[in-house]
Design a protein around this motif. Structure first.
Motif, short mmCIF file in Angstrom:
data_model
loop_
_atom_site.label_atom_id
_atom_site.label_comp_id
_atom_site.label_asym_id
_atom_site.label_seq_id
_atom_site.Cartn_x
_atom_site.Cartn_y
_atom_site.Cartn_z
N HIS A 111 0.82 -1.22 0.00
CA HIS A 111 0.00 0.00 0.00
C HIS A 111 0.85 1.27 0.00
N GLN A 112 2.12 1.17 0.40
CA GLN A 112 2.99 2.35 0.41
C GLN A 112 3.38 2.80 -1.00
N LEU A 113 3.18 1.93 -1.99
CA LEU A 113 3.59 2.25 -3.35
C LEU A 113 2.52 3.00 -4.14
N TYR A 114 1.28 2.93 -3.69
CA TYR A 114 0.20 3.58 -4.42
C TYR A 114 0.38 5.10 -4.43
N ASN A 115 0.17 5.69 -5.61
CA ASN A 115 0.22 7.13 -5.83
C ASN A 115 1.60 7.76 -5.69
N ILE A 116 2.66 6.97 -5.61
CA ILE A 116 3.99 7.59 -5.59
C ILE A 116 4.41 7.92 -7.01
N ARG A 117 5.27 8.91 -7.13
CA ARG A 117 5.74 9.38 -8.43
C ARG A 117 6.86 8.47 -8.94
N VAL A 118 6.81 8.19 -10.22
CA VAL A 118 7.84 7.38 -10.85
C VAL A 118 8.65 8.29 -11.77
N LEU A 119 9.95 8.36 -11.50
CA LEU A 119 10.87 9.20 -12.27
C LEU A 119 11.91 8.32 -12.93
N GLU A 125 9.70 12.73 -15.53
CA GLU A 125 8.60 12.20 -14.72
C GLU A 125 7.78 11.27 -15.59
N LEU A 126 7.73 10.00 -15.19
CA LEU A 126 7.02 8.99 -15.98
C LEU A 126 5.54 8.99 -15.66
N GLY A 127 5.17 9.09 -14.38
CA GLY A 127 3.77 9.08 -13.97
C GLY A 127 3.65 8.69 -12.51
N THR A 128 2.48 8.15 -12.14
CA THR A 128 2.25 7.73 -10.75
C THR A 128 1.75 6.29 -10.72
N VAL A 129 2.04 5.62 -9.62
CA VAL A 129 1.64 4.23 -9.45
C VAL A 129 0.14 4.17 -9.16
N ARG A 130 -0.58 3.45 -10.01
CA ARG A 130 -2.02 3.26 -9.85
C ARG A 130 -2.33 1.93 -9.18
N GLU A 131 -1.47 0.94 -9.43
CA GLU A 131 -1.73 -0.41 -8.94
C GLU A 131 -0.41 -1.15 -8.80
N VAL A 132 -0.39 -2.15 -7.95
CA VAL A 132 0.76 -3.03 -7.82
C VAL A 132 0.27 -4.45 -8.06
N THR A 135 3.18 -10.82 -8.73
CA THR A 135 3.29 -11.95 -9.67
C THR A 135 3.88 -13.19 -9.04
N GLY A 136 4.47 -13.07 -7.88
CA GLY A 136 5.18 -14.20 -7.27
C GLY A 136 6.67 -14.04 -7.46
N ALA A 137 7.10 -13.79 -8.70
CA ALA A 137 8.53 -13.60 -8.97
C ALA A 137 8.96 -12.21 -8.51
N ASN A 138 8.20 -11.20 -8.87
CA ASN A 138 8.48 -9.83 -8.46
C ASN A 138 7.19 -9.02 -8.62
N ASP A 139 7.11 -7.94 -7.88
CA ASP A 139 5.96 -7.05 -8.02
C ASP A 139 6.12 -6.25 -9.31
N VAL A 140 4.99 -5.79 -9.86
CA VAL A 140 4.99 -4.98 -11.06
C VAL A 140 4.16 -3.73 -10.78
N LEU A 141 4.74 -2.57 -11.04
CA LEU A 141 4.03 -1.31 -10.86
C LEU A 141 3.25 -0.98 -12.13
N VAL A 142 1.98 -0.64 -11.97
CA VAL A 142 1.18 -0.14 -13.08
C VAL A 142 1.23 1.38 -12.95
N VAL A 143 1.89 2.03 -13.91
CA VAL A 143 2.14 3.46 -13.85
C VAL A 143 1.23 4.19 -14.83
N THR A 144 0.42 5.11 -14.31
CA THR A 144 -0.44 5.95 -15.12
C THR A 144 0.36 7.14 -15.60
#
Length: 179
Positions: A111-119, A125-132, A135-144
């Motif tokens: 939950h700490q990753l939601y809405n953080i800025r991705v640079l 500035e790429l965008g912000t994290v909408r969802e995480v 996957t089991g192997a690694n988490d994947v950020l969905v960046v808006t």
């Protein structure tokens, strides 16, 4: 016996999901909890109160047993019959975030990753994290991204160079083919 007024309450933004009650266990009100925490030992030794269901009803733990990996048996104060235990079937179980096991330096709560800025490492500035996505192997950020399609950023060392949760930023290196 502890009354619910003796228990500390919690709001939805203060709790962490640790499992789901799958079924009663025996006739004395115990319940089976399918744990989604990998800190079952910490849960057994350090957690005294859980919050159950969408209303986050506080329940004091009498006893916690590990039945098998990923499956805990909970004895809750005030839940002493098969019927009472059955009423909890399917309910999510939460703990207060302050009671969680300490995180290592490279760990985070999802939950700490939601809405953080991705640079990017070039300063864009790429965008912000909408969802995480877990996957089991690694988490994947969905960046808006503004006026562009979303980007999936894998949380791997070759891509994520720095994460500063206090500043609310993640610095990524865009490897070929990522965007």
């Amino acid at each position: 016996m502890t009354s619910s007024s003796d228990l500390v309450t919690a709001s939805a933004d203060e709790v962490l999901l640790v499992g789901r009650i799958s079924a009663p266990f025996g006739l004395q009100g115990q319940v089976k909890m399918v744990a989604i925490t990998d800190q079952a030992d910490h849960f057994r030794r350090k957690i005294h109160t859980v919050y159950i269901g969408p209303k986050l009803i506080a329940h004091k733990l009498q006893r916690v047993l590990q039945h098998k990996p990923g499956l805990l048996i909970l004895s809750l104060v005030g839940v002493a019959s098969l019927e009472a235990a059955n009423n909890l079937r399917g309910s999510e179980v939460f703990i207060h975030e302050r009671d969680a096991a300490p995180l290592a330096n490279d760990e985070y709560f999802i939950h700490q990753l939601y809405n953080i800025r991705v640079l990017t490492d070039t300063g864009e500035e790429l965008g912000t994290v909408r969802e995480v996505i877990e996957t089991g192997a690694n988490d994947v950020l969905v960046v808006t991204r503004p006026d562009q399609s979303e980007v999936l950023i894998p949380m791997i060392h070759d891509v994520v160079l720095d994460m500063n949760l206090e500043q609310g930023t993640v610095i990524v290196h865009l490897i070929d083919g990522l965007i």
